[in-house]
Scaffold this motif. Structure first.
Motif, mmCIF file in Angstrom:
data_model
loop_
_atom_site.group_PDB
_atom_site.id
_atom_site.type_symbol
_atom_site.label_atom_id
_atom_site.label_comp_id
_atom_site.label_asym_id
_atom_site.label_seq_id
_atom_site.Cartn_x
_atom_site.Cartn_y
_atom_site.Cartn_z
ATOM 1 N N PRO A 1 -22.700 32.035 -20.449
ATOM 2 C CA PRO A 1 -22.234 30.954 -19.582
ATOM 3 C C PRO A 1 -23.047 29.680 -19.799
ATOM 4 O O PRO A 1 -24.239 29.730 -20.064
ATOM 5 C CB PRO A 1 -22.415 31.502 -18.181
ATOM 6 N N VAL A 2 -22.387 28.562 -19.661
ATOM 7 C CA VAL A 2 -23.034 27.264 -19.820
ATOM 8 C C VAL A 2 -23.674 26.872 -18.495
ATOM 9 O O VAL A 2 -23.053 26.955 -17.441
ATOM 10 C CB VAL A 2 -22.005 26.194 -20.242
ATOM 11 N N THR A 3 -24.931 26.458 -18.568
ATOM 12 C CA THR A 3 -25.618 26.021 -17.348
ATOM 13 C C THR A 3 -25.668 24.501 -17.318
ATOM 14 O O THR A 3 -25.729 23.846 -18.352
ATOM 15 C CB THR A 3 -27.050 26.578 -17.290
ATOM 16 N N GLU A 4 -25.652 23.954 -16.132
ATOM 17 C CA GLU A 4 -25.697 22.510 -15.944
ATOM 18 C C GLU A 4 -27.097 22.001 -16.258
ATOM 19 O O GLU A 4 -28.087 22.481 -15.705
ATOM 20 C CB GLU A 4 -25.324 22.160 -14.504
ATOM 21 N N LYS A 5 -27.187 21.039 -17.170
ATOM 22 C CA LYS A 5 -28.487 20.488 -17.557
ATOM 23 C C LYS A 5 -28.967 19.410 -16.594
ATOM 24 O O LYS A 5 -30.147 19.162 -16.492
ATOM 25 C CB LYS A 5 -28.400 19.916 -18.970
ATOM 26 N N GLU A 6 -28.049 18.783 -15.897
ATOM 27 C CA GLU A 6 -28.402 17.720 -14.960
ATOM 28 C C GLU A 6 -28.732 18.349 -13.602
ATOM 29 O O GLU A 6 -27.942 19.094 -13.049
ATOM 30 C CB GLU A 6 -27.236 16.748 -14.808
ATOM 31 N N THR A 7 -29.905 18.041 -13.101
ATOM 32 C CA THR A 7 -30.298 18.585 -11.805
ATOM 33 C C THR A 7 -30.082 17.540 -10.721
ATOM 34 O O THR A 7 -29.971 16.349 -10.989
ATOM 35 C CB THR A 7 -31.782 19.008 -11.824
ATOM 36 N N ASP A 8 -30.024 17.990 -9.486
ATOM 37 C CA ASP A 8 -29.836 17.071 -8.369
ATOM 38 C C ASP A 8 -31.074 16.211 -8.197
ATOM 39 O O ASP A 8 -32.202 16.638 -8.419
ATOM 40 C CB ASP A 8 -29.570 17.832 -7.078
ATOM 41 N N SER A 9 -30.851 14.973 -7.774
ATOM 42 C CA SER A 9 -31.974 14.067 -7.547
ATOM 43 C C SER A 9 -32.562 14.325 -6.167
ATOM 44 O O SER A 9 -31.970 14.989 -5.319
ATOM 45 C CB SER A 9 -31.522 12.613 -7.658
ATOM 46 N N VAL A 10 -33.729 13.777 -5.958
ATOM 47 C CA VAL A 10 -34.391 13.947 -4.659
ATOM 48 C C VAL A 10 -33.638 13.146 -3.602
ATOM 49 O O VAL A 10 -32.916 12.201 -3.905
ATOM 50 C CB VAL A 10 -35.865 13.488 -4.736
ATOM 51 N N SER A 11 -33.823 13.526 -2.353
ATOM 52 C CA SER A 11 -33.136 12.835 -1.261
ATOM 53 C C SER A 11 -33.600 11.388 -1.164
ATOM 54 O O SER A 11 -34.779 11.083 -1.335
ATOM 55 C CB SER A 11 -33.417 13.546 0.062
ATOM 56 N N ASP A 12 -32.653 10.505 -0.871
ATOM 57 C CA ASP A 12 -32.946 9.083 -0.745
ATOM 58 C C ASP A 12 -33.022 8.736 0.734
ATOM 59 O O ASP A 12 -32.041 8.854 1.460
ATOM 60 C CB ASP A 12 -31.849 8.263 -1.424
ATOM 61 N N ASN A 13 -34.191 8.319 1.186
ATOM 62 C CA ASN A 13 -34.391 8.029 2.601
ATOM 63 C C ASN A 13 -34.269 6.545 2.922
ATOM 64 O O ASN A 13 -34.517 6.141 4.055
ATOM 65 C CB ASN A 13 -35.773 8.531 3.048
ATOM 66 N N ARG A 14 -33.885 5.743 1.927
ATOM 67 C CA ARG A 14 -33.751 4.316 2.179
ATOM 68 C C ARG A 14 -32.522 4.032 3.032
ATOM 69 O O ARG A 14 -31.581 4.814 3.063
ATOM 70 C CB ARG A 14 -33.638 3.555 0.858
ATOM 71 N N LYS A 15 -32.547 2.888 3.698
ATOM 72 C CA LYS A 15 -31.438 2.479 4.537
ATOM 73 C C LYS A 15 -30.244 2.109 3.657
ATOM 74 O O LYS A 15 -30.397 1.424 2.649
ATOM 75 C CB LYS A 15 -31.868 1.283 5.371
ATOM 76 N N ALA A 16 -29.057 2.554 4.039
ATOM 77 C CA ALA A 16 -27.842 2.281 3.262
ATOM 78 C C ALA A 16 -27.429 0.822 3.442
ATOM 79 O O ALA A 16 -27.637 0.226 4.505
ATOM 80 C CB ALA A 16 -26.713 3.202 3.710
ATOM 81 N N PHE A 17 -26.828 0.256 2.404
ATOM 82 C CA PHE A 17 -26.362 -1.126 2.455
ATOM 83 C C PHE A 17 -25.126 -1.204 3.345
ATOM 84 O O PHE A 17 -24.180 -0.443 3.177
ATOM 85 C CB PHE A 17 -26.039 -1.607 1.041
ATOM 86 N N THR A 18 -25.128 -2.141 4.281
ATOM 87 C CA THR A 18 -24.007 -2.259 5.211
ATOM 88 C C THR A 18 -23.268 -3.581 5.073
ATOM 89 O O THR A 18 -22.308 -3.822 5.798
ATOM 90 C CB THR A 18 -24.500 -2.126 6.665
ATOM 91 N N GLY A 19 -23.697 -4.449 4.166
ATOM 92 C CA GLY A 19 -23.041 -5.742 3.990
ATOM 93 C C GLY A 19 -21.739 -5.616 3.224
ATOM 94 O O GLY A 19 -21.314 -4.531 2.825
#
Length: 79
Positions: A1-19
């Protein structure tokens, strides 16, 4: 089976853009016309303008991390 080489990134705790993300007329080439309240960009095709490359720059940029954006290319056929 093929495994995914791309791993998940760390959580982003910055404020989301609302403009509002938009394109300003001063940041587009001369053959770009904003339509539908700036949500659709159209390019001029009269008088040789079809040979020019149309471009626009948004008012928001990305600095780092993973981002996803969606765009749709519409073709306008001459009548």
């Amino acid at each position: 089976p093929v495994t995914e080489k791309e791993t998940d990134s760390v959580s982003d705790n910055r404020k989301a853009f609302t403009g509002e993300i938009s394109f300003h007329v001063t940041d587009t080439t001369l053959n770009v016309i904003p339509t539908m309240g700036g949500k659709v960009l159209a390019s001029l095709t009269d008088g040789g303008c079809q040979y020019l490359i149309a471009g626009a720059r948004a008012n928001v940029g990305m600095k780092a991390g993973r981002y996803m954006f969606e765009s749709r290319i519409l073709e306008v056929l001459p009548l």
